[in-house]
Design a protein around this motif. Structure first.
Motif, short mmCIF file in Angstrom:
data_model
loop_
_atom_site.label_atom_id
_atom_site.label_comp_id
_atom_site.label_asym_id
_atom_site.label_seq_id
_atom_site.Cartn_x
_atom_site.Cartn_y
_atom_site.Cartn_z
N ASP A 12 0.86 -1.19 0.00
CA ASP A 12 0.00 0.00 0.00
C ASP A 12 0.90 1.24 0.00
OD1 ASP A 12 -3.15 0.72 1.15
OD2 ASP A 12 -1.60 2.26 1.21
N MET A 13 0.68 2.13 -0.97
CA MET A 13 1.51 3.33 -1.06
C MET A 13 1.20 4.27 0.12
SD MET A 13 3.17 2.64 -3.74
CE MET A 13 4.07 4.18 -3.87
N ASP A 14 2.21 5.02 0.54
CA ASP A 14 2.03 5.93 1.68
C ASP A 14 1.49 7.28 1.20
OD1 ASP A 14 3.16 3.98 3.37
OD2 ASP A 14 5.18 4.64 2.83
N ALA A 15 0.40 7.72 1.83
CA ALA A 15 -0.24 9.02 1.52
C ALA A 15 -0.20 9.28 0.01
CB ALA A 15 0.47 10.14 2.28
N PHE A 16 -0.76 8.35 -0.76
CA PHE A 16 -0.42 8.25 -2.18
C PHE A 16 -0.58 9.56 -2.96
CE2 PHE A 16 -1.62 6.51 -6.54
CZ PHE A 16 -0.30 6.39 -6.93
N PHE A 17 -1.79 10.13 -3.02
CA PHE A 17 -2.00 11.31 -3.87
C PHE A 17 -1.09 12.46 -3.39
CE2 PHE A 17 -6.73 10.34 -5.13
CZ PHE A 17 -6.34 9.11 -5.61
N THR A 46 -7.02 12.59 0.72
CA THR A 46 -5.93 12.14 1.58
C THR A 46 -5.12 13.34 2.07
OG1 THR A 46 -4.16 10.53 1.86
CG2 THR A 46 -4.11 11.81 -0.16
N TYR A 49 1.69 12.93 5.44
CA TYR A 49 1.95 12.57 6.84
C TYR A 49 2.21 13.80 7.71
CZ TYR A 49 1.29 7.64 6.41
OH TYR A 49 0.69 6.41 6.25
N ARG A 52 -1.18 14.90 9.05
CA ARG A 52 -1.97 13.98 9.89
C ARG A 52 -1.96 14.32 11.38
NH1 ARG A 52 -2.15 8.26 6.52
NH2 ARG A 52 -2.25 9.28 4.49
N ASP A 106 -3.85 2.37 -5.14
CA ASP A 106 -2.52 2.37 -4.53
C ASP A 106 -2.21 1.10 -3.75
OD1 ASP A 106 -3.86 2.71 -2.06
OD2 ASP A 106 -2.23 3.96 -1.30
N LYS A 160 3.40 1.81 8.96
CA LYS A 160 3.34 2.92 8.01
C LYS A 160 3.94 4.18 8.60
CE LYS A 160 -0.19 2.47 4.51
NZ LYS A 160 0.57 3.07 3.44
N GLU A 397 -12.73 11.05 -6.24
CA GLU A 397 -11.84 9.93 -6.02
C GLU A 397 -12.58 8.83 -5.26
OE1 GLU A 397 -9.59 10.52 -7.70
OE2 GLU A 397 -8.84 12.56 -7.48
N LYS A 399 -12.01 4.81 -3.80
CA LYS A 399 -11.00 3.76 -3.60
C LYS A 399 -11.45 2.47 -4.21
CE LYS A 399 -7.69 2.87 -1.36
NZ LYS A 399 -6.75 2.22 -0.51
P1 TTP Z 1 -5.20 5.00 1.14
O1 TTP Z 1 -4.17 3.96 0.84
O2 TTP Z 1 -6.33 4.61 2.03
O3 TTP Z 1 -4.52 6.27 1.80
P2 TTP Z 1 -3.13 6.93 1.50
O4 TTP Z 1 -2.32 6.15 0.53
O5 TTP Z 1 -3.35 8.35 1.10
O6 TTP Z 1 -2.44 6.94 2.93
P3 TTP Z 1 -1.84 5.68 3.73
O7 TTP Z 1 -0.39 5.98 3.87
O8 TTP Z 1 -2.56 5.68 5.03
O9 TTP Z 1 -2.10 4.46 2.91
O10 TTP Z 1 -5.81 5.53 -0.21
C1 TTP Z 1 -5.04 5.69 -1.40
C2 TTP Z 1 -5.50 6.91 -2.16
O11 TTP Z 1 -6.87 6.80 -2.48
C3 TTP Z 1 -5.34 8.19 -1.36
O12 TTP Z 1 -4.05 8.78 -1.51
C4 TTP Z 1 -6.44 9.05 -1.93
C5 TTP Z 1 -7.50 8.07 -2.39
N1 TTP Z 1 -8.63 8.03 -1.44
C6 TTP Z 1 -9.74 8.84 -1.70
O13 TTP Z 1 -9.78 9.54 -2.69
N2 TTP Z 1 -10.77 8.83 -0.79
C7 TTP Z 1 -10.75 8.08 0.34
O14 TTP Z 1 -11.71 8.12 1.14
C8 TTP Z 1 -9.60 7.26 0.60
C9 TTP Z 1 -9.54 6.41 1.85
C10 TTP Z 1 -8.58 7.27 -0.33
#
Ligand code: TTP
Ligand code: MG
Length: 399
Positions: A12-17, A46, A49, A52, A106, A160, A397, A399
């Protein structure tokens, strides 16, 4: 159920967008970056970090996020850029093993069972995946390695960001004993509350009651809960089936009843769908227009063509024709284009002439060449550009 034999990886990518934005715009690094809908009804997709600690998280109303972190950098996001990076990351995974299941934009599962003989220990494979993603994209990810999908997903979340957690089969009973019930998939706030009423807050406590107890209490769901609480899950890693349709849609920042505005969006969407079809070497016969009105009523109209197509102009002309036949009694909130009923490309001469002229095909080829080299935003047909400077769309967006 025997789960001890498999080695499943969840990435799973970190804080992807937000991380993609920080890579593309280095001035954003180290800063609280919040991505989401910027209008009044927007929500957070999103947060980086750095944002957050202010309490900002996905799905929070954007207005709340602005109150919590007034000095944050708020961006509407670039969905196509994220999808592009997502595809490149999935390609890195597929390089290691063909058994890759993309679970969202992600995240992905891989079944590494049997790969160790060829590629070395699973932990080394995981590290090399992390290294490759970082070297190619400057992005970090978190990985869980475990005997099944459920445990691998839990593992990827534990350390993470930039984590790597291995849950060996022998450690599963101890690991599950202290795991909070809220970590189990399908256990929401309501179930947590009902379990609390029984004095249960950990998976270990669920296992103190028998399978018969849970089956009698909650039937099939009770049975599933019992097995999950012991860390058992026999879900398979299933590589995605081939797409059956290709589509694009956008929610507008402001509702509109102006047909020309809608058509300009339809052109960008036709461009995107046509490009995707050409990339996957598919052509479809049915072109569909989707319109969602401001009261959320959704209408779709489709037309089946004599010949399957992957041509932007053919798709665009067809959806425009469908729009012209539609009464717009209310303002429109969303429009979308899709092409379905795929047919294999035929090399022999067709009985019907191509609906797209050689000029259209040459234009498609030129656009594809330039976008392949410089990214999807490098060339957008003129009308789209003029619209984008006027009214950016709200990202939508999921998921
Ligand atoms: P996530 O993997 O849930 O979150 P993340 O990658 O931003 O952070 P983490 O490090 O905790 O994994 O979701 C991946 C992407 O999906 C996120 O960057 C943006 C999008 N997304 C939405 O658009 N709406 C949402 O409600 C969620 C949960 C994610
Ligand atoms: Mg993520």
């Amino acid at each position: 159920m025997n789960t001890a034999q498999r080695i499943i990886l969840h990435l799973d990518m970190d804080a992807f967008f937000a991380s993609v934005e920080q890579v593309d715009q280095p001035s954003l690094r180290g800063k609280p970056v919040i991505i989401g809908g910027l209008s009044d009804r927007g929500v957070v997709s999103t947060a980086s970090y750095e944002a957050r600690p202010y309490g900002i998280h996905s799905a929070m109303p954007m207005a709340t996020a602005r109150n919590l972190c007034p000095h944050g950098i708020f961006l509407s996001g670039r969905r196509r850029r994220y999808a592009q990076i997502s595809r490149q990351i999935m390609a890195i995974l597929q390089d290691c093993s063909p058994v890759v299941e993309k679970a969202s934009i992600d995240e992905a599962y891989m079944d590494l069972t049997g790969c160790e003989r060829l590629l070395g220990p699973a932990e080394d494979i995981a590290r090399s995946i992390k290294d490759r993603i970082f070297h190619q994209h400057e992005l970090t990810c978190s990985i869980g390695l475990a005997p099944n999908k459920f445990l691998a997903k839990i593992g990827s979340d534990l350390d993470k960001p930039d984590g790597l957690r291995v849950i060996p089969p022998a450690s599963v009973p101890e690991f599950m004993a202290s795991l909070p019930v809220s970590k189990l998939p399908g256990v929401g706030a309501k179930t947590v509350a009902r379990l609390h009423e029984l004095g249960i807050s950990t998976c270990g406590q669920i296992s103190q009651f028998s399978l018969e107890f849970w089956e009698a209490k909650w039937g099939k769901r009770g049975r599933a809960l019992f097995y999950l609480a012991q860390g058992q899950d026999d879900g398979q890693v299933v590589p995605r089936r081939k797409a059956k349709s290709c589509g694009a849609e956008d929610t507008f920042a402001r509702d509109t009843a102006d047909r020309e505005t809608i058509k300009t969006w339809l052109l960008e969407q036709s461009e995107e769908v046509g490009r995707s079809l050409r990339k996957i070497k598919s052509r479809g016969r049915t072109v569909t227009l989707k319109i969602k009105f401001n009261d959320f009523q959704t209408v779709t109209r489709n037309r089946t063509l004599a010949q399957p197509t992957d041509c932007t102009q053919v798709i665009y002309r067809t959806v425009c024709g469908l729009l012209d036949e539609m009464r717009l009694s209310k303002s429109v909130r969303l429009c979308g284009v899709s092409v379905s009923q795929f047919q294999a490309r035929q090399s022999q001469l067709s009985l019907f002439p191509e609906q797209n002229s050689p000029r259209d095909r040459n234009l498609d080829q030129a656009v594809d060449t330039i976008t392949a080299k410089f990214g999807n935003r490098a060339l957008v047909r003129g009308a789209v550009l003029s619209l984008q400077t006027r009214e950016p769309s709200e990202p939508k967006e999921t998921k």
